[in-house]
Each structure stands twice: as C-alpha cells, then as structure tokens.
Design a protein around this motif. Structure first.
Motif, PDB file in Angstrom:
ATOM      1  N   GLN A 309       0.754  -1.197  -0.039  1.00 35.01           N
ATOM      2  CA  GLN A 309      -0.119  -0.142  -0.091  1.00 35.01           C
ATOM      3  C   GLN A 309       0.941   1.397   0.024  1.00 35.01           C
ATOM      4  OE1 GLN A 309      -1.838  -1.407   3.573  1.00 35.01           O
ATOM      5  NE2 GLN A 309      -3.957  -1.365   2.633  1.00 35.01           N
ATOM      6  N   GLY A 310       2.210   0.963   0.279  1.00 35.27           N
ATOM      7  CA  GLY A 310       3.022   2.005   0.044  1.00 35.27           C
ATOM      8  C   GLY A 310       4.562   1.810   0.369  1.00 35.27           C
ATOM      9  N   ALA A 311       5.402   2.655   0.314  1.00 29.98           N
ATOM     10  CA  ALA A 311       6.778   2.423   0.430  1.00 29.98           C
ATOM     11  C   ALA A 311       7.298   1.856  -1.154  1.00 29.98           C
ATOM     12  CB  ALA A 311       7.465   1.609   1.482  1.00 29.98           C
ATOM     13  N   PHE A 312       8.618   1.311  -0.907  1.00 36.00           N
ATOM     14  CA  PHE A 312       8.735   0.541  -2.425  1.00 36.00           C
ATOM     15  C   PHE A 312       9.471  -0.739  -2.277  1.00 36.00           C
ATOM     16  CE2 PHE A 312      11.976   4.426  -1.927  1.00 36.00           C
ATOM     17  CZ  PHE A 312      12.750   3.732  -1.278  1.00 36.00           C
ATOM     18  N   TYR A 313       8.842  -1.390  -1.560  1.00 34.44           N
ATOM     19  CA  TYR A 313       9.273  -2.946  -1.259  1.00 34.44           C
ATOM     20  C   TYR A 313       7.762  -3.993  -1.646  1.00 34.44           C
ATOM     21  CZ  TYR A 313      12.534  -0.656   1.332  1.00 34.44           C
ATOM     22  OH  TYR A 313      13.562   0.571   1.679  1.00 34.44           O
ATOM     23  N   LEU A 314       8.336  -5.154  -1.925  1.00 38.14           N
ATOM     24  CA  LEU A 314       7.040  -6.146  -2.142  1.00 38.14           C
ATOM     25  C   LEU A 314       7.602  -7.293  -1.997  1.00 38.14           C
ATOM     26  CD1 LEU A 314       4.840  -6.389  -5.427  1.00 38.14           C
ATOM     27  CD2 LEU A 314       6.284  -8.219  -4.679  1.00 38.14           C
ATOM     28  N   LEU A 315       6.837  -8.104  -1.109  1.00 42.73           N
ATOM     29  CA  LEU A 315       7.284  -9.492  -0.455  1.00 42.73           C
ATOM     30  C   LEU A 315       6.857 -10.437  -1.367  1.00 42.73           C
ATOM     31  CD1 LEU A 315       6.407  -9.192   3.372  1.00 42.73           C
ATOM     32  CD2 LEU A 315       8.744  -9.155   2.312  1.00 42.73           C
ATOM     33  N   VAL A 316       7.517 -11.338  -1.896  1.00 45.78           N
ATOM     34  CA  VAL A 316       6.981 -12.452  -2.633  1.00 45.78           C
ATOM     35  C   VAL A 316       7.075 -13.646  -1.950  1.00 45.78           C
ATOM     36  CG1 VAL A 316       7.629 -13.838  -4.582  1.00 45.78           C
ATOM     37  CG2 VAL A 316       8.213 -11.348  -5.077  1.00 45.78           C
ATOM     38  N   ASP A 317       5.914 -14.387  -1.814  1.00 45.90           N
ATOM     39  CA  ASP A 317       5.623 -15.602  -1.016  1.00 45.90           C
ATOM     40  C   ASP A 317       6.260 -16.800  -1.670  1.00 45.90           C
ATOM     41  OD1 ASP A 317       5.028 -17.767   0.187  1.00 45.90           O
ATOM     42  OD2 ASP A 317       2.948 -16.923   0.646  1.00 45.90           O
ATOM     43  N   ILE A 318       7.445 -17.544  -0.979  1.00 42.06           N
ATOM     44  CA  ILE A 318       8.098 -18.450  -1.373  1.00 42.06           C
ATOM     45  C   ILE A 318       8.117 -19.675  -1.014  1.00 42.06           C
ATOM     46  CG2 ILE A 318       9.951 -16.959  -2.379  1.00 42.06           C
ATOM     47  CD1 ILE A 318      11.592 -18.175   0.263  1.00 42.06           C
ATOM     48  N   SER A 319       6.634 -19.645   0.009  1.00 38.82           N
ATOM     49  CA  SER A 319       6.545 -21.256   0.725  1.00 38.82           C
ATOM     50  C   SER A 319       6.261 -22.142   0.035  1.00 38.82           C
ATOM     51  CB  SER A 319       5.381 -20.650   1.662  1.00 38.82           C
ATOM     52  OG  SER A 319       4.195 -20.186   1.180  1.00 38.82           O
ATOM     53  N   SER A 320       5.917 -22.069  -1.104  1.00 41.84           N
ATOM     54  CA  SER A 320       5.633 -23.349  -2.099  1.00 41.84           C
ATOM     55  C   SER A 320       6.881 -24.033  -2.524  1.00 41.84           C
ATOM     56  CB  SER A 320       5.012 -22.901  -3.352  1.00 41.84           C
ATOM     57  OG  SER A 320       5.720 -21.950  -4.220  1.00 41.84           O
ATOM     58  N   CYS A 321       7.977 -23.318  -2.336  1.00 40.94           N
ATOM     59  CA  CYS A 321       9.141 -23.916  -2.564  1.00 40.94           C
ATOM     60  C   CYS A 321       9.923 -24.752  -1.739  1.00 40.94           C
ATOM     61  CB  CYS A 321      10.398 -22.751  -3.055  1.00 40.94           C
ATOM     62  SG  CYS A 321       9.760 -21.872  -4.455  1.00 40.94           S
ATOM     63  N   ASN A 322       9.424 -24.685  -0.462  1.00 35.76           N
ATOM     64  CA  ASN A 322       9.976 -25.439   0.670  1.00 35.76           C
ATOM     65  C   ASN A 322      11.359 -25.245   0.704  1.00 35.76           C
ATOM     66  OD1 ASN A 322       7.685 -26.765   1.589  1.00 35.76           O
ATOM     67  ND2 ASN A 322       7.721 -28.372  -0.107  1.00 35.76           N
ATOM     68  N   MET A 323      11.847 -24.083   0.763  1.00 38.77           N
ATOM     69  CA  MET A 323      13.332 -23.622   1.199  1.00 38.77           C
ATOM     70  C   MET A 323      13.188 -22.477   2.136  1.00 38.77           C
ATOM     71  SD  MET A 323      15.018 -23.060  -2.534  1.00 38.77           S
ATOM     72  CE  MET A 323      14.358 -24.152  -3.967  1.00 38.77           C
ATOM     73  N   ASP A 324      14.161 -22.335   3.037  1.00 41.93           N
ATOM     74  CA  ASP A 324      14.219 -21.251   3.884  1.00 41.93           C
ATOM     75  C   ASP A 324      14.642 -19.943   2.880  1.00 41.93           C
ATOM     76  OD1 ASP A 324      17.010 -20.527   4.320  1.00 41.93           O
ATOM     77  OD2 ASP A 324      16.936 -22.632   4.909  1.00 41.93           O
ATOM     78  N   SER A 325      14.433 -18.608   3.464  1.00 37.53           N
ATOM     79  CA  SER A 325      14.490 -17.567   2.512  1.00 37.53           C
ATOM     80  C   SER A 325      15.912 -17.408   2.110  1.00 37.53           C
ATOM     81  CB  SER A 325      13.986 -16.330   3.311  1.00 37.53           C
ATOM     82  OG  SER A 325      14.500 -16.070   4.411  1.00 37.53           O
ATOM     83  N   TRP A 326      16.915 -17.724   3.076  1.00 41.90           N
ATOM     84  CA  TRP A 326      18.446 -17.684   2.635  1.00 41.90           C
ATOM     85  C   TRP A 326      18.847 -18.682   1.735  1.00 41.90           C
ATOM     86  CZ3 TRP A 326      21.991 -14.254   4.167  1.00 41.90           C
ATOM     87  CH2 TRP A 326      21.711 -13.212   5.235  1.00 41.90           C
ATOM     88  N   THR A 327      18.020 -19.918   1.622  1.00 39.57           N
ATOM     89  CA  THR A 327      18.480 -20.854   0.576  1.00 39.57           C
ATOM     90  C   THR A 327      17.893 -20.491  -0.615  1.00 39.57           C
ATOM     91  OG1 THR A 327      18.596 -22.674   2.452  1.00 39.57           O
ATOM     92  CG2 THR A 327      18.276 -23.328   0.222  1.00 39.57           C
ATOM     93  N   PHE A 328      16.577 -19.777  -0.553  1.00 40.29           N
ATOM     94  CA  PHE A 328      16.025 -19.449  -1.788  1.00 40.29           C
ATOM     95  C   PHE A 328      16.875 -18.550  -2.335  1.00 40.29           C
ATOM     96  CE2 PHE A 328      13.284 -16.582  -4.068  1.00 40.29           C
ATOM     97  CZ  PHE A 328      12.297 -17.401  -4.811  1.00 40.29           C
ATOM     98  N   ALA A 329      17.054 -17.364  -1.661  1.00 38.28           N
ATOM     99  CA  ALA A 329      17.696 -16.041  -2.355  1.00 38.28           C
ATOM    100  C   ALA A 329      19.083 -16.492  -2.802  1.00 38.28           C
ATOM    101  CB  ALA A 329      18.067 -14.999  -1.219  1.00 38.28           C
ATOM    102  N   ARG A 330      19.957 -17.433  -2.197  1.00 35.41           N
ATOM    103  CA  ARG A 330      21.324 -17.818  -2.472  1.00 35.41           C
ATOM    104  C   ARG A 330      21.104 -18.639  -3.910  1.00 35.41           C
ATOM    105  NH1 ARG A 330      23.387 -18.934   3.235  1.00 35.41           N
ATOM    106  NH2 ARG A 330      24.666 -16.876   3.631  1.00 35.41           N
ATOM    107  N   LYS A 331      20.125 -19.453  -3.952  1.00 34.99           N
ATOM    108  CA  LYS A 331      19.866 -20.450  -5.331  1.00 34.99           C
ATOM    109  C   LYS A 331      19.453 -19.421  -6.291  1.00 34.99           C
ATOM    110  CE  LYS A 331      17.977 -25.022  -5.833  1.00 34.99           C
ATOM    111  NZ  LYS A 331      19.120 -25.730  -6.016  1.00 34.99           N
ATOM    112  N   LEU A 332      18.350 -18.645  -5.921  1.00 30.16           N
ATOM    113  CA  LEU A 332      18.112 -17.761  -7.042  1.00 30.16           C
ATOM    114  C   LEU A 332      19.291 -16.800  -7.521  1.00 30.16           C
ATOM    115  CD1 LEU A 332      15.339 -16.330  -8.102  1.00 30.16           C
ATOM    116  CD2 LEU A 332      15.630 -14.562  -6.584  1.00 30.16           C
ATOM    117  N   LEU A 333      20.102 -16.449  -6.707  1.00 29.27           N
ATOM    118  CA  LEU A 333      21.220 -15.711  -7.256  1.00 29.27           C
ATOM    119  C   LEU A 333      22.179 -16.350  -7.946  1.00 29.27           C
ATOM    120  CD1 LEU A 333      22.916 -13.008  -6.838  1.00 29.27           C
ATOM    121  CD2 LEU A 333      23.881 -13.913  -4.759  1.00 29.27           C
ATOM    122  N   SER A 334      22.318 -17.797  -7.779  1.00 29.01           N
ATOM    123  CA  SER A 334      23.497 -18.397  -8.276  1.00 29.01           C
ATOM    124  C   SER A 334      22.847 -18.931  -9.672  1.00 29.01           C
ATOM    125  CB  SER A 334      24.010 -19.558  -7.580  1.00 29.01           C
ATOM    126  OG  SER A 334      23.240 -20.408  -7.286  1.00 29.01           O
TER     127      SER A 334
END
Ligand SMILES: Cc1ncc(COP(=O)(O)O)c(C=O)c1O
Length: 387
Positions: A309-334
């Motif tokens: 509703q404001g600011a300039f961030y957006l949370l993407v729900d990754i729960s369907s991937c069964n990974m914690d958010s650090w694993t997800f972010a690192r894997k997405l990055l690589s």
C-alpha cells in the motif's frame, strides 16, 4: 588483551541486508532487487542550495538541535501534510531516521526496559534497543494480515514495557496500519502510558489513503515521530532526518543529540529546507507505476505476493518452494543472477518471503521478476494469492 569491548556487541552481527548484499555484489551481471533507496538522484535545486551554502561558508559548527529555519520549515510542512501541531523547539534535526532512532531510544530507555518491535521490521530497531541495554520484545504480526491483534499485543506488555515501535507503511511489507490497528494502539498506549515511536519514513510514498497514528491528538505526549529526507527526496547519502516530540521529551532528545553527534552539517540542513518545497511527485508516481506493473506480472504468473500500500518494497511468497529464505535467495542468485533479500532478516515468520525492491529501473526489474516467477515455477507448487 586487557581491555574488554562492550559485550553487547558479542551477539550482534552486521545486518542481514548488508550481509546478503555483499554476497550478491560478488556475482557479475547481477540484477539487484535488494536496494532500499530511490533509483533517482537528488533533485538539482536541493543540490544547488548545498553548493551555494558551501560557497557562502556555511561550514561552521551548527546548533546541535538544528537550524531554526529548518525546524520552522519542518513544522509548517508537517502542519500542511499531516495536520501536526509542533513548535520548532519540539523538532530535532538528526543524522537520518537512523540517527533519530538511535538518539531517541537512548533518550527514553533505561537498562532492562522493554521495547516492543512489531515484526516484520526494519533491521536496525533490535540492535539499537540492545545498544541501550534495553530488551527488544518481538511481536510478529505477519499472520494477522500485518495488522495489530489486541489480545496478542496485550500479552507482551509488562510493567517494564517502555515503548512500541511502529512503521507504517512498513519496510519490508509495504502494508500500512489500518484505522482499527491504530485504535488498538492508541487505547493501549494511553492505558499503559507508553511511548510510541512512529517511524513514518515512507508516509509520502503511499498508493492509497491511510490512517496515521502520529495524527492522534489524545496521545500527543506519547508520540515520538521519526522522519527522514532519504526516501521522498532521494537524499539517502545526505544523512538527514528529524524527530518531533512533546517539548519535555524533545529537550532531552536534543541533549543526547548534542553529546552524540553535535548536529547535522549546516549546508545539508539548508538543502533540506529546499527539499521540503521541491515537487517530488514524479518519483512517487514512478514507484506506483512499478508496483502496478510488478503486481500485475506476479498475479498473471500466479505467484503469491503481498500487494504493498506504500513504500517501495514487495514481499514475494516463496513458501511453495519448501526452502528457507536464505537458501532460496542464494539459489536464485546463483541460478538467475537476481538478488533479493531473504525475508528472515526482518523476523523469523517472514522466512516464507523474500523482499524485492520497486525502486529500480522497471525495464531492468520486470525481466528479473520474470526470472523469479520462472524459478518459483521450477521449484514450487502453485498456491492462491493471499493478499
Ligand atoms: C523503516 C525505515 N526506517 C528508517 C530507515 C533509515 O532511514 P535513514 O536513511 O533516514 O537513516 C529506513 C531505511 O531503509 C527504513 O526503511
């Protein structure tokens, strides 16, 4: 070694945002959706004012609380935009909102005091409270639609509770506290005579009208309002913001500020006066355009997310991937060279999300969001959008 450093630091790490951003910086060709600052440069008239002030030798020690002309301009601005009634002696010009939060928390807290932090939260609140030898009490509100549940809030209040920190619209969720949430807060703040730190640094960056706790006149003496020039005026590197509080509290905050930093450079303060009358609507419009384009793309791709509703961030729900958010972010990055912030850094419950930034060039970021959607398609199972 004979000397022991402050042991509070032993359990304190660099912020998760900083740590992950450093990892991302090692990847060549990375697209950064990690950034928490405007993609714009500071508008020319603001820069020119600072240049003129430097040429005019406005380079001497400032009055620690801030230039009277800026404090007057802040009062007029806040009257016009938020209908707030404060006098210049109730304003302290600080080193950004960060300086404002640090000074304020060190003004109000005594060792052992408790400060309630609503999660998800910007990462600096907890360490600042700990620095003051006070205790952060973390209350996750993500399961309640990022709103206040009265019963849960009452449960964490004790005789040691000194303050609550609220941030609306919120970093990282982009969600604003509703009128109903603010009613609950007002009731509880009054009942327990608590301070409330309203970190409203995104209050000019809103996509829909919203209620603001800072406007509640009945709890004026409890409110400590934290503001920044960083986000609305693209002035992150200038390090300037302000705090507004009832005279009695403001006087003490100014005292701490005078011993802590001795104030903000005068030429920076002059530039801030210009900022307050600079039209930045084109920037705000661009964040909204980005938000609409990104949420449309994610909805079309059936990727669950929290619509801000404001600011300039957006949370993407990754729960369907069964990974914690650090694993997800690192894997997405690589795998895709897209950098996002692991939600865990904002609180344990937001481990099911990653934070992305809308303050990026949309021509670059939209393809990056496509890559995120492809990645979630590859590793996750589709679930319904929930916000
Ligand atoms: C909620 C919130 N508060 C405070 C700040 C700090 O702002 P400043 O640059 O004024 O120190 C930020 C920066 O990201 C933020 O997101």
């Amino acid at each position: 070694m004979k000397h022991v450093l402050n042991e509070i630091l032993l359990n304190m790490d660099l912020s998760g945002i900083r740590r992950f951003s450093e990892e991302a910086n090692q990847v060549e060709g990375v697209i950064r959706l990690t950034i928490g600052e405007p993609m714009f440069d500071t508008p020319e008239p603001i820069k020119q004012t600072a240049i003129d002030a430097l040429v005019a030798n406005d380079t001497h020690y400032p009055f620690a609380q801030g230039l009277l002309s800026l404090r007057k301009a802040v009062c007029e601005f806040e009257k016009k935009t938020q209908d707030l009634d404060y006098s210049p002696d109730e304003v302290i010009i600080t080193q950004g909102a960060t300086g404002g939060l640090f000074t304020t928390i060190n003004t109000i807290c005594r060792p052992g005091d408790e400060v309630i932090i609503l999660l998800p939260a910007f990462t600096i609140y907890k360490p600042i409270v700990e620095f003051a030898d006070a205790n952060p009490v973390l209350l996750d509100i993500s399961e309640d639609g990022f709103q206040i549940n009265e019963e849960k809030l009452r449960k964490v209040i004790t005789s040691k509770t000194k303050a609550i920190i609220v941030n609306s619209p919120n970093n990282p969720s982009g969600i604003s506290l509703s009128k109903q949430s603010n009613d609950i807060l007002e009731r509880i703040i009054k009942e327990h005579d608590l301070y409330v730190l309203c970190d409203d640094v995104y209050n000019q960056l809103i996509f829909e009208e919203t209620d603001f706790l800072v406007r509640r006149k009945d709890i004026r003496k409890n409110i400590i309002y934290i503001q920044s020039f960083s986000k609305p005026y693209a002035m992150t590197g200038w390090r300037i913001g302000y705090v507004m509080a009832d005279k009695e509290v403001a006087t003490e905050i100014a005292k701490v500020q005078s011993y802590g930093t001795s104030g903000v450079p005068p030429f920076v303060q002059r530039a801030a006066i210009t900022a307050l009358s600079t039209d930045v609507s084109h920037m705000l419009k661009q964040y909204e355009i980005n938000m609409v384009k990104v949420t449309r793309l994610l909805s079309e791709r059936k990727i669950p997310h929290v619509k801000p509703q404001g600011a300039f961030y957006l949370l993407v729900d990754i729960s369907s991937c069964n990974m914690d958010s650090w694993t997800f972010a690192r894997k997405l990055l690589s795998e895709t060279k897209v950098a996002v912030i692991p939600g865990e850094v904002f609180g344990a419950a937001t481990d099911r999300y990653v934070r992305t930034s809308l303050a990026t060039d949309i021509k670059i970021s939209l393809p990056a969001f496509e890559r995120i959607a492809d990645f979630i398609d590859k590793y996750g199972q589709k679930v319904e959008e929930h916000a």
